[in-house]
Design a protein around this motif. Structure first.
Motif, mmCIF file in Angstrom:
data_model
loop_
_atom_site.group_PDB
_atom_site.id
_atom_site.type_symbol
_atom_site.label_atom_id
_atom_site.label_comp_id
_atom_site.label_asym_id
_atom_site.label_seq_id
_atom_site.Cartn_x
_atom_site.Cartn_y
_atom_site.Cartn_z
ATOM 1 N N VAL A 6 0.810 -1.216 0.000
ATOM 2 C CA VAL A 6 0.000 0.000 0.000
ATOM 3 C C VAL A 6 0.845 1.269 0.000
ATOM 4 N N SER A 7 2.137 1.152 0.291
ATOM 5 C CA SER A 7 2.978 2.344 0.346
ATOM 6 C C SER A 7 4.438 1.963 0.151
ATOM 7 N N ARG A 8 5.135 2.825 -0.588
ATOM 8 C CA ARG A 8 6.574 2.653 -0.801
ATOM 9 C C ARG A 8 7.174 4.042 -0.678
ATOM 10 N N GLU A 9 8.042 4.232 0.305
ATOM 11 C CA GLU A 9 8.641 5.550 0.545
ATOM 12 C C GLU A 9 10.158 5.433 0.520
ATOM 13 N N TYR A 10 10.791 6.365 -0.183
ATOM 14 C CA TYR A 10 12.235 6.417 -0.281
ATOM 15 C C TYR A 10 12.750 7.517 0.636
ATOM 16 N N ASP A 11 13.921 7.301 1.218
ATOM 17 C CA ASP A 11 14.524 8.376 2.009
ATOM 18 C C ASP A 11 15.918 8.692 1.468
ATOM 19 N N THR A 12 16.559 9.634 2.080
ATOM 20 C CA THR A 12 17.854 10.101 1.589
ATOM 21 C C THR A 12 18.999 9.137 1.867
ATOM 22 N N ARG A 13 18.768 8.119 2.651
ATOM 23 C CA ARG A 13 19.823 7.152 2.987
ATOM 24 C C ARG A 13 19.800 5.939 2.065
ATOM 25 N N GLN A 14 19.091 6.046 0.930
ATOM 26 C CA GLN A 14 18.962 4.927 -0.006
ATOM 27 C C GLN A 14 18.221 3.751 0.627
ATOM 28 N N THR A 15 17.267 4.088 1.499
ATOM 29 C CA THR A 15 16.442 3.083 2.159
ATOM 30 C C THR A 15 15.006 3.240 1.685
ATOM 31 N N VAL A 16 14.346 2.121 1.506
ATOM 32 C CA VAL A 16 12.944 2.117 1.092
ATOM 33 C C VAL A 16 12.119 1.511 2.224
ATOM 34 N N THR A 17 11.038 2.185 2.582
ATOM 35 C CA THR A 17 10.100 1.666 3.567
ATOM 36 C C THR A 17 8.883 1.157 2.819
ATOM 37 N N LEU A 18 8.612 -0.133 2.976
ATOM 38 C CA LEU A 18 7.467 -0.775 2.327
ATOM 39 C C LEU A 18 6.400 -1.051 3.374
ATOM 40 N N THR A 19 5.178 -0.685 3.071
ATOM 41 C CA THR A 19 4.069 -0.979 3.969
ATOM 42 C C THR A 19 3.065 -1.839 3.232
ATOM 43 N N TYR A 20 2.712 -2.946 3.850
ATOM 44 C CA TYR A 20 1.704 -3.869 3.340
ATOM 45 C C TYR A 20 0.535 -3.848 4.311
ATOM 46 N N ALA A 21 -0.691 -4.003 3.797
ATOM 47 C CA ALA A 21 -1.864 -3.982 4.667
ATOM 48 C C ALA A 21 -2.887 -5.012 4.211
ATOM 49 N N SER A 22 -3.740 -5.381 5.155
ATOM 50 C CA SER A 22 -4.844 -6.282 4.847
ATOM 51 C C SER A 22 -5.868 -5.533 3.997
ATOM 52 N N VAL A 23 -6.723 -6.259 3.279
ATOM 53 C CA VAL A 23 -7.684 -5.605 2.392
ATOM 54 C C VAL A 23 -8.708 -4.768 3.147
ATOM 55 N N ASP A 24 -8.885 -5.017 4.428
ATOM 56 C CA ASP A 24 -9.799 -4.177 5.207
ATOM 57 C C ASP A 24 -9.069 -2.991 5.853
ATOM 58 N N GLY A 25 -7.733 -2.931 5.680
ATOM 59 C CA GLY A 25 -6.948 -1.837 6.218
ATOM 60 C C GLY A 25 -6.715 -1.901 7.715
ATOM 61 N N GLU A 26 -7.171 -2.960 8.360
ATOM 62 C CA GLU A 26 -7.096 -3.067 9.822
ATOM 63 C C GLU A 26 -5.703 -3.427 10.345
ATOM 64 N N ARG A 27 -4.932 -4.167 9.551
ATOM 65 C CA ARG A 27 -3.614 -4.635 9.995
ATOM 66 C C ARG A 27 -2.565 -4.216 8.970
ATOM 67 N N VAL A 35 17.936 0.105 -1.265
ATOM 68 C CA VAL A 35 17.616 0.067 -2.689
ATOM 69 C C VAL A 35 18.386 -1.073 -3.349
ATOM 70 N N GLU A 36 19.623 -1.253 -2.939
ATOM 71 C CA GLU A 36 20.465 -2.327 -3.491
ATOM 72 C C GLU A 36 19.842 -3.703 -3.244
ATOM 73 N N LEU A 37 19.364 -3.945 -2.036
ATOM 74 C CA LEU A 37 18.735 -5.225 -1.724
ATOM 75 C C LEU A 37 17.476 -5.438 -2.564
ATOM 76 N N LEU A 38 16.699 -4.390 -2.754
ATOM 77 C CA LEU A 38 15.463 -4.520 -3.525
ATOM 78 C C LEU A 38 15.733 -4.759 -5.003
ATOM 79 N N GLN A 39 16.895 -4.372 -5.489
ATOM 80 C CA GLN A 39 17.262 -4.667 -6.874
ATOM 81 C C GLN A 39 17.520 -6.156 -7.047
ATOM 82 N N ARG A 40 18.005 -6.795 -5.991
ATOM 83 C CA ARG A 40 18.262 -8.244 -6.039
ATOM 84 C C ARG A 40 17.026 -9.060 -5.691
ATOM 85 N N ASN A 41 16.169 -8.518 -4.835
ATOM 86 C CA ASN A 41 14.955 -9.199 -4.379
ATOM 87 C C ASN A 41 13.766 -8.267 -4.622
#
Length: 83
Positions: A6-27, A35-41
């Motif tokens: 539901v969300s992907r945020e980049y910061d200045t340290r080359q880090t990405v914060t990924l947020t996943y949520a349930s379809v009801d948005g409750e959890r 970024v380097e790790l996400l290029q491999r995975n």
């Protein structure tokens, strides 16, 4: 439990914060990766996590936003799709 991206945020340290949520948005589940790790995975549309690994989404507007985005992702992607 299945959670959708539901969300992907980049910061200045080359880090990405990924947020996943349930379809009801409750959890939600959040993870950070370089970024380097996400290029491999690559990021997938959904992940499976135990409910104990998630947190309750307390804010109503955030819950509604997460639910809308999770529903959209679930309708347009297979869980293993790279996004």
């Amino acid at each position: 439990m299945r959670l959708w991206l539901v969300s992907r945020e980049y910061d200045t340290r080359q880090t990405v914060t990924l947020t996943y949520a349930s379809v009801d948005g409750e959890r939600a589940y959040t993870r950070q990766a370089s970024v380097e790790l996400l290029q491999r995975n690559p990021v997938t549309a959904a992940v499976e996590r135990d409910e104990s690994d998630t947190v309750a989404v307390e804010d109503e507007s955030t819950r509604e936003r997460y639910a809308a985005e999770a529903e959209r992702m679930a309708a347009t992607h297979d869980p293993d799709d790279e996004v």
